[in-house]
Design a protein around this motif. Structure first.
Motif, PDB file in Angstrom:
ATOM      1  N   CYS A 240       0.819  -1.208   0.000  1.00 30.15           N
ATOM      2  CA  CYS A 240       0.000   0.000   0.000  1.00 30.15           C
ATOM      3  C   CYS A 240       0.853   1.258   0.000  1.00 30.15           C
ATOM      4  CB  CYS A 240      -0.896   0.031   1.229  1.00 30.15           C
ATOM      5  SG  CYS A 240      -2.073  -1.338   1.319  1.00 30.15           S
TER       6      CYS A 240
ATOM      7  N   VAL B  85      -6.961  11.935  -2.476  1.00 27.87           N
ATOM      8  CA  VAL B  85      -8.147  11.091  -2.624  1.00 27.87           C
ATOM      9  C   VAL B  85      -8.430  10.839  -4.099  1.00 27.87           C
ATOM     10  CG1 VAL B  85     -10.631  10.947  -2.236  1.00 27.87           C
ATOM     11  CG2 VAL B  85      -9.138  11.849  -0.442  1.00 27.87           C
ATOM     12  N   ALA B  86      -8.358  11.883  -4.897  1.00 24.93           N
ATOM     13  CA  ALA B  86      -8.632  11.747  -6.329  1.00 24.93           C
ATOM     14  C   ALA B  86      -7.617  10.827  -7.010  1.00 24.93           C
ATOM     15  CB  ALA B  86      -8.627  13.127  -6.990  1.00 24.93           C
ATOM     16  N   ALA B  87      -6.388  10.858  -6.534  1.00 26.37           N
ATOM     17  CA  ALA B  87      -5.352  10.011  -7.123  1.00 26.37           C
ATOM     18  C   ALA B  87      -5.544   8.547  -6.760  1.00 26.37           C
ATOM     19  CB  ALA B  87      -3.972  10.476  -6.663  1.00 26.37           C
ATOM     20  N   GLY B  88      -6.228   8.283  -5.650  1.00 25.54           N
ATOM     21  CA  GLY B  88      -6.492   6.912  -5.250  1.00 25.54           C
ATOM     22  C   GLY B  88      -5.471   6.314  -4.300  1.00 25.54           C
TER      23      GLY B  88
ATOM     24  N   ASP C 234      -3.844   4.766  -0.948  1.00 27.62           N
ATOM     25  CA  ASP C 234      -4.462   3.794  -0.052  1.00 27.62           C
ATOM     26  C   ASP C 234      -4.767   4.371   1.320  1.00 27.62           C
ATOM     27  OD1 ASP C 234      -4.318   1.467  -1.869  1.00 27.62           O
ATOM     28  OD2 ASP C 234      -2.162   1.799  -1.706  1.00 27.62           O
TER      29      ASP C 234
ATOM     30  N   ASP D  55     -13.671   8.215   1.770  1.00 28.05           N
ATOM     31  CA  ASP D  55     -13.513   6.862   2.291  1.00 28.05           C
ATOM     32  C   ASP D  55     -12.051   6.462   2.453  1.00 28.05           C
ATOM     33  OD1 ASP D  55     -16.268   6.408   2.426  1.00 28.05           O
ATOM     34  OD2 ASP D  55     -16.359   5.771   0.323  1.00 28.05           O
ATOM     35  N   THR D  56     -11.135   7.375   2.163  1.00 26.59           N
ATOM     36  CA  THR D  56      -9.719   7.062   2.309  1.00 26.59           C
ATOM     37  C   THR D  56      -9.322   7.141   3.783  1.00 26.59           C
ATOM     38  OG1 THR D  56      -9.275   8.022   0.126  1.00 26.59           O
ATOM     39  CG2 THR D  56      -7.378   7.680   1.588  1.00 26.59           C
TER      40      THR D  56
ATOM     41  N   LYS E 277       0.333  10.327  -7.947  1.00 29.03           N
ATOM     42  CA  LYS E 277       0.154   9.442  -9.094  1.00 29.03           C
ATOM     43  C   LYS E 277       1.455   8.738  -9.454  1.00 29.03           C
ATOM     44  CE  LYS E 277      -3.787  11.882 -11.145  1.00 29.03           C
ATOM     45  NZ  LYS E 277      -4.304  12.601 -12.335  1.00 29.03           N
TER      46      LYS E 277
ATOM     47  N   LEU F 293       2.153   6.091  -6.852  1.00 33.11           N
ATOM     48  CA  LEU F 293       1.224   4.967  -6.953  1.00 33.11           C
ATOM     49  C   LEU F 293       1.652   3.984  -8.041  1.00 33.11           C
ATOM     50  CD1 LEU F 293      -2.286   6.599  -6.459  1.00 33.11           C
ATOM     51  CD2 LEU F 293      -1.412   4.597  -5.227  1.00 33.11           C
TER      52      LEU F 293
ATOM     53  N   ARG G 161       2.077   0.095  -7.238  1.00 30.75           N
ATOM     54  CA  ARG G 161       1.301  -0.923  -7.935  1.00 30.75           C
ATOM     55  C   ARG G 161       2.202  -1.926  -8.651  1.00 30.75           C
ATOM     56  NH1 ARG G 161      -1.745   0.480  -4.457  1.00 30.75           N
ATOM     57  NH2 ARG G 161      -3.490   1.901  -4.817  1.00 30.75           N
TER      58      ARG G 161
END
Length: 312
Positions: free
Chosen positions: A19, A46-49, A51, A83-84, A231, A234, A238
């Motif tokens: 994460c 949050v927009a970038a996603g 964890d 929700d993050t 970004k 991430l 990933r």
């Protein structure tokens, strides 16, 4: 107290999947905390996603803020994180203040807290264990042990980590960078893993060591620069999550000029602040005095790197 959001990753080992926990700046202006800028940074993560979000870490200038200011930052982070999950730093010189900060973070709805053994007088291992014992006794959310000898001037032994990791609510250990040799990095993580419960995760910090740590078995990357360039970080996370160690290593090595700039200017904070200022994410200056973002030739190099490495 608000019910904290369930921590879906980054803490409990059976949930962990490599994460990214991104640590945003807490920008300041002439009036104090620049709340609008901080909210923008949180919403950008949050927009970038990402964890999870680590508010009030070293990048968040926690040591320079009052208890009231930190309570406000915790509230803003949770309110705008959707929700993050949000982890909130609660380190302070005196246990009384740490307990107050822990309660404020829990009242705000934080999913977890992070504690560094901050001190003026050098602490003994017994005193550090006592600090975590006092704090964990009062918690209802997970705690991350913040091992950062560069700022606290306290060095954890693996044995002390093992003792603290068995306290209630301890869920993760944020370690400094691992050895540069991949085999040695894996051995270092394995030594610590053998001493802590299986449901306590190990997270690497020191952004230049991200791939080494994740490939060596760390479940989390606690990233300073991820709070400004989520970004890009991430993509690295990933790759490690997918088991592509070679690609994760290549992506981190690609950013070596940025890591070199960190080294030359005394760490990530001043560079991160300058990067946020250059992108117009925060006002300039944004750091609490006497701290200053990098300027002059270093700032020019940073501006060029942001373009060359497509960080923005």
């Amino acid at each position: 107290m608000k019910s904290p959001r369930r921590w879906t990753c980054c803490f409990w080992a059976f949930d962990a999947k490599k994460c990214l926990s991104a640590f945003p700046l807490t920008p300041l202006n002439a009036s104090g905390i620049d709340e609008a800028a901080f909210v923008r940074l949180v919403e950008r993560l949050v927009a970038a996603g990402v964890d999870s979000i680590g508010a009030l870490g070293s990048t968040g200038n926690y040591a320079y803020l009052s208890v009231a200011e930190r309570a406000r930052v915790a509230q803003l982070a949770v309110q705008h994180a959707g929700d993050t999950p949000v982890m909130v730093g609660i380190g302070a010189v005196r246990t009384r203040d740490v307990l107050t900060l822990a309660e404020e973070a829990q009242q705000a709805g934080a999913s977890a807290v992070m504690l560094a053994p901050v001190s003026y007088q050098r602490l003994s291992p017994e005193e550090v264990y006592g600090l975590f014992e006092d704090v964990t006794r009062a918690l209802s959310v997970p705690l991350c042990v913040y091992d950062n000898p560069g700022t606290t001037h306290f060095t954890f032994s693996d044995e002390l980590h093992g003792e603290i990791a068995h306290l209630p609510n301890v869920a993760s250990i944020k370690i400094p960078g691992v050895p540069n040799d991949p085999a040695e990095a894996k051995a270092r993580v394995a030594r610590l893993r053998a001493l802590i419960p299986s449901d306590v995760t190990i997270g690497v910090s020191g952004d230049a060591f991200a791939a080494l740590g994740l490939n060596a078995g760390c479940e989390v990357w606690y990233s300073a620069i991820g709070g400004t360039f989520p970004k890009t970080m991430l993509v690295i996370t990933r790759a490690a999550q997918a088991g592509d160690a070679e690609e994760a290593t290549r992506l981190v090595e690609r950013l070596r000029p940025l890591w070199q700039l960190f080294s030359e200017t005394g760490g990530s904070l001043r560079v991160t602040a300058a990067a946020a200022e250059l992108q117009g994410l925060v006002e300039s200056p944004c750091l609490p005095r006497p701290l200053k973002a990098v300027d002059g030739e270093a700032r020019q190099r940073l501006a060029a790197l942001i373009d060359e490495l497509a960080l923005a």
